[in-house]
Write a protein that holds these residues in place. Structure first.
Motif, PDB file in Angstrom:
ATOM      1  N   UNK A  24       0.807  -1.215   0.000  1.00 32.54           N
ATOM      2  CA  UNK A  24       0.000   0.000   0.000  1.00 32.54           C
ATOM      3  C   UNK A  24       0.847   1.275   0.000  1.00 32.54           C
ATOM      4  N   UNK A  25       1.877   1.292   0.831  1.00 32.07           N
ATOM      5  CA  UNK A  25       2.649   2.524   1.009  1.00 32.07           C
ATOM      6  C   UNK A  25       4.050   2.451   0.405  1.00 32.07           C
ATOM      7  N   UNK A  26       4.405   1.317  -0.187  1.00 33.42           N
ATOM      8  CA  UNK A  26       5.734   1.164  -0.754  1.00 33.42           C
ATOM      9  C   UNK A  26       6.112   2.245  -1.749  1.00 33.42           C
ATOM     10  N   UNK A  27       5.247   2.565  -2.727  1.00 31.58           N
ATOM     11  CA  UNK A  27       5.611   3.620  -3.690  1.00 31.58           C
ATOM     12  C   UNK A  27       5.920   4.956  -3.027  1.00 31.58           C
ATOM     13  N   UNK A  28       5.144   5.316  -1.995  1.00 34.45           N
ATOM     14  CA  UNK A  28       5.389   6.569  -1.289  1.00 34.45           C
ATOM     15  C   UNK A  28       6.715   6.537  -0.542  1.00 34.45           C
ATOM     16  N   UNK A  29       6.966   5.420   0.135  1.00 41.36           N
ATOM     17  CA  UNK A  29       8.215   5.290   0.886  1.00 41.36           C
ATOM     18  C   UNK A  29       9.422   5.287  -0.048  1.00 41.36           C
ATOM     19  N   UNK A  30       9.282   4.654  -1.192  1.00 37.75           N
ATOM     20  CA  UNK A  30      10.391   4.638  -2.151  1.00 37.75           C
ATOM     21  C   UNK A  30      10.656   6.023  -2.702  1.00 37.75           C
ATOM     22  N   UNK A  31       9.587   6.799  -2.887  1.00 41.84           N
ATOM     23  CA  UNK A  31       9.755   8.160  -3.414  1.00 41.84           C
ATOM     24  C   UNK A  31      10.515   9.048  -2.433  1.00 41.84           C
ATOM     25  N   UNK A  32      10.390   8.753  -1.139  1.00 41.92           N
ATOM     26  CA  UNK A  32      11.074   9.550  -0.123  1.00 41.92           C
ATOM     27  C   UNK A  32      12.478   9.045   0.175  1.00 41.92           C
ATOM     28  N   UNK A  33      12.798   7.869  -0.312  1.00 45.50           N
ATOM     29  CA  UNK A  33      14.087   7.263   0.001  1.00 45.50           C
ATOM     30  C   UNK A  33      15.231   7.980  -0.703  1.00 45.50           C
ATOM     31  N   UNK A  34      16.377   8.064  -0.015  1.00 43.42           N
ATOM     32  CA  UNK A  34      17.576   8.638  -0.612  1.00 43.42           C
ATOM     33  C   UNK A  34      18.310   7.617  -1.480  1.00 43.42           C
ATOM     34  N   UNK A  35      17.973   6.356  -1.298  1.00 38.16           N
ATOM     35  CA  UNK A  35      18.735   5.306  -1.972  1.00 38.16           C
ATOM     36  C   UNK A  35      17.954   4.581  -3.066  1.00 38.16           C
ATOM     37  N   UNK A  36      16.613   4.589  -2.986  1.00 42.18           N
ATOM     38  CA  UNK A  36      15.822   3.897  -4.000  1.00 42.18           C
ATOM     39  C   UNK A  36      15.696   4.784  -5.231  1.00 42.18           C
ATOM     40  N   UNK A  37      15.991   4.291  -6.435  1.00 46.38           N
ATOM     41  CA  UNK A  37      15.878   5.102  -7.645  1.00 46.38           C
ATOM     42  C   UNK A  37      14.420   5.433  -7.924  1.00 46.38           C
ATOM     43  N   UNK A  38      14.173   6.619  -8.393  1.00 45.96           N
ATOM     44  CA  UNK A  38      12.806   7.030  -8.702  1.00 45.96           C
ATOM     45  C   UNK A  38      12.386   6.445 -10.032  1.00 45.96           C
TER      46      UNK A  38
END
Length: 497
Positions: A483-497
């Motif tokens: 549910x919230x993975x896309x949002x958390x990934x968007x805020x991550x410094x390490x996950x590519x957008x």
């Protein structure tokens, strides 16, 4: 000159992730005419070798991991013999398992980076050869200290196949064809721990000396070592390029030929930062990675906790001998096999369809988590099932079959969460997986140390219920990530957008 992007390497229970082969420099990309490359269709490139050869090497890689994990659990079947021989306390006896798994914490920090520098083959040869010697040392041990030291050092060197066998597979198969090989390969880390107590238990029942467990481990390790010597070639492309450059310099007498790896120079501080510090920097900055790592580590710890729990239920409760008690671990392996078959039959075709659907964009990482939605509740149910059917008055079939559900759930938890880490932390997946592996190994080493006290103090019913309650608390993790993975990934410094 185009700077090469070398495959990222890190350990998991047994799998290494690489950047796609297309990221390596090919002939059409090089800026220097003396830079050595391999064309994508070059027969020397491991991914262009025959399918028979690649599947054989995949099987060898699985055998090496099976060997290492089989050795981790084998002493559980001869624990009482070790206690009687050396007069050690039971907790010290359990250290024969825990210290071996503790070696898995140290090994990944050595063997992965070293294979990145010197190639797969020399690391396999050195580490597995030394590992075989430590098994011989265990067979000849004359004191508690010797047994424990040989177990820890054996585990450290056994981490080489755990770290680099998956790397070898990633060298052989590209991203489009790697799924089936890795799914089948996933069985090896769970098959070994399930088989160890069975073999050791029947050695115990036969009246044969406990030392024969270590002699069998030595023979198995020796056979695998010979397989490496005579049948496993180098598969790491950057090192193959170094070999090619040396050959060209020798054949032509022209010293200007070079491989990209030969131009890379890292200082000691950079090596330490890359190997030790970076994985933990990534872990502590990523809440998603912390949650996944804790969940996988808890599941992994439970696997090794069972080596203390099963004897209490089946040896003490049902009065089975060591051999029959060892057989109770086999449903875990069978459940894992069913899990892999389910992945190949159900999920793999769905993921292939998703690739077409989302092309040219990548499939969202959250798509991987579908399997965990079923497996997370199943893992919780399996422990409650095991615990509350563990009465001696109830047929042993009931708790034994609970192990089948555990094995199925473990595979369906590990495969999606492991792949989610790779897909989410694409360019730093190596560091993310290294941190995950080390923490997981700590749990695997620690859980057996309190398992006996827990199951004897609380009884199998409530001890299993406690584990089931912890598993219940962790069930929301894959649901929250979907549910919230896309949002958390968007805020991550390490996950590519």
């Amino acid at each position: 000159m185009v700077a090469p992007r070398h495959p990222s390497i890190s350990s998991t229970s047994s799998t290494i992730v690489h950047e796609p082969v297309e990221h390596l420099p090919v002939a059409s990309e090089k800026a220097d005419p003396f830079e050595v490359t391999l064309d994508l269709d070059d027969p020397a490139r491991p991914q262009n070798w025959s399918r028979v050869k690649r599947w054989y090497l995949t099987g060898v890689a699985g055998s090496l991991v099976l060997n290492a994990t089989f050795a981790s659990s084998a002493p559980s079947g001869i624990l009482l013999d070790l206690i009687a021989e050396f007069g050690m306390a039971r907790l010290v006896g359990v250290l024969t398992i825990s210290l071996f798994v503790a070696g898995y914490c140290v090994g990944p920090l050595l063997w992965g980076p070293l294979s990145e520098q010197y190639g797969r083959r020399p690391i396999f040869l050195i580490a597995f050869g030394v590992y075989a010697c430590f098994q011989i040392g265990g067979a000849l041990a004359r004191s508690t200290a010797q047994v424990l030291v040989f177990r820890f050092l054996g585990g450290t060197f056994a981490a080489a196949p755990l770290t680099n066998s998956g790397a070898l597979i990633s060298d052989l198969w590209d991203a489009r064809t790697r799924g089936k090989a890795l799914a089948l390969f996933t069985l090896a880390p769970f098959a070994g721990p399930a088989l160890g107590p069975t073999v050791a238990g029947y050695i115990n029942v036969s009246g044969t000396s406990w030392r024969w467990v270590f002699w069998i481990l030595s023979i198995f390790a020796g056979v695998c070592f010979l397989m490496i010597v005579f049948t496993v070639p180098e598969t790491y492309v950057p090192v193959l390029l170094v070999h090619k450059a040396k050959r060209l310099r020798k054949e032509t007498g022209d010293p200007r030929y070079f491989a990209p790896m030969e131009r890379e120079k890292l200082g000691a501080a950079e090596h330490v930062e890359r190997i030790v510090a970076k994985p933990f920097k990534v872990l502590f900055r990523e809440p998603v990675l912390i949650a996944i790592t804790l969940y996988m580590s808890f599941v992994y710890g439970c696997i090794y906790l069972l080596f203390e729990a099963f004897p209490i239920v089946f040896t003490v409760g049902h009065r089975f001998n060591a051999g029959a008690s060892g057989l109770m671990f086999l449903p875990i392996l069978i459940g894992g096999v069913i899990g892999v078959i389910g992945y190949l039959v159900i999920f793999d075709p769905r993921y292939a369809a998703a690739v077409e659907k989302y092309a040219p964009e990548p499939v969202p990482p959250e798509f991987r988590l579908e399997m965990a939605l079923f497996a997370a509740p199943a893992f919780c149910v399996a422990f409650c099932w095991f615990g509350w059917t563990s009465f001696p008055s109830i047929s042993f079939w009931a708790p034994m079959l609970a192990g089948g559900l555990m094995g199925f759930a473990i595979v369906w938890i590990f495969l999606p969460l492991f792949n989610y880490i790779i897909d989410t932390y694409l360019f730093i997946a190596a560091s993310a997986l290294a941190a995950n592996t080390i923490v997981r190994s700590v749990f695997g080493a620690v859980f057996p140390l309190f398992a006996n006290q827990m199951f004897e103090g609380l009884g199998p019913r409530w001890a299993s219920s406690v584990l089931g309650f912890v598993a219940l608390i962790m069930i929301p993790i894959p649901f929250v990530l979907i549910k919230f993975g896309p949002t958390l990934r968007a805020r991550s410094k390490h996950a590519p957008s």
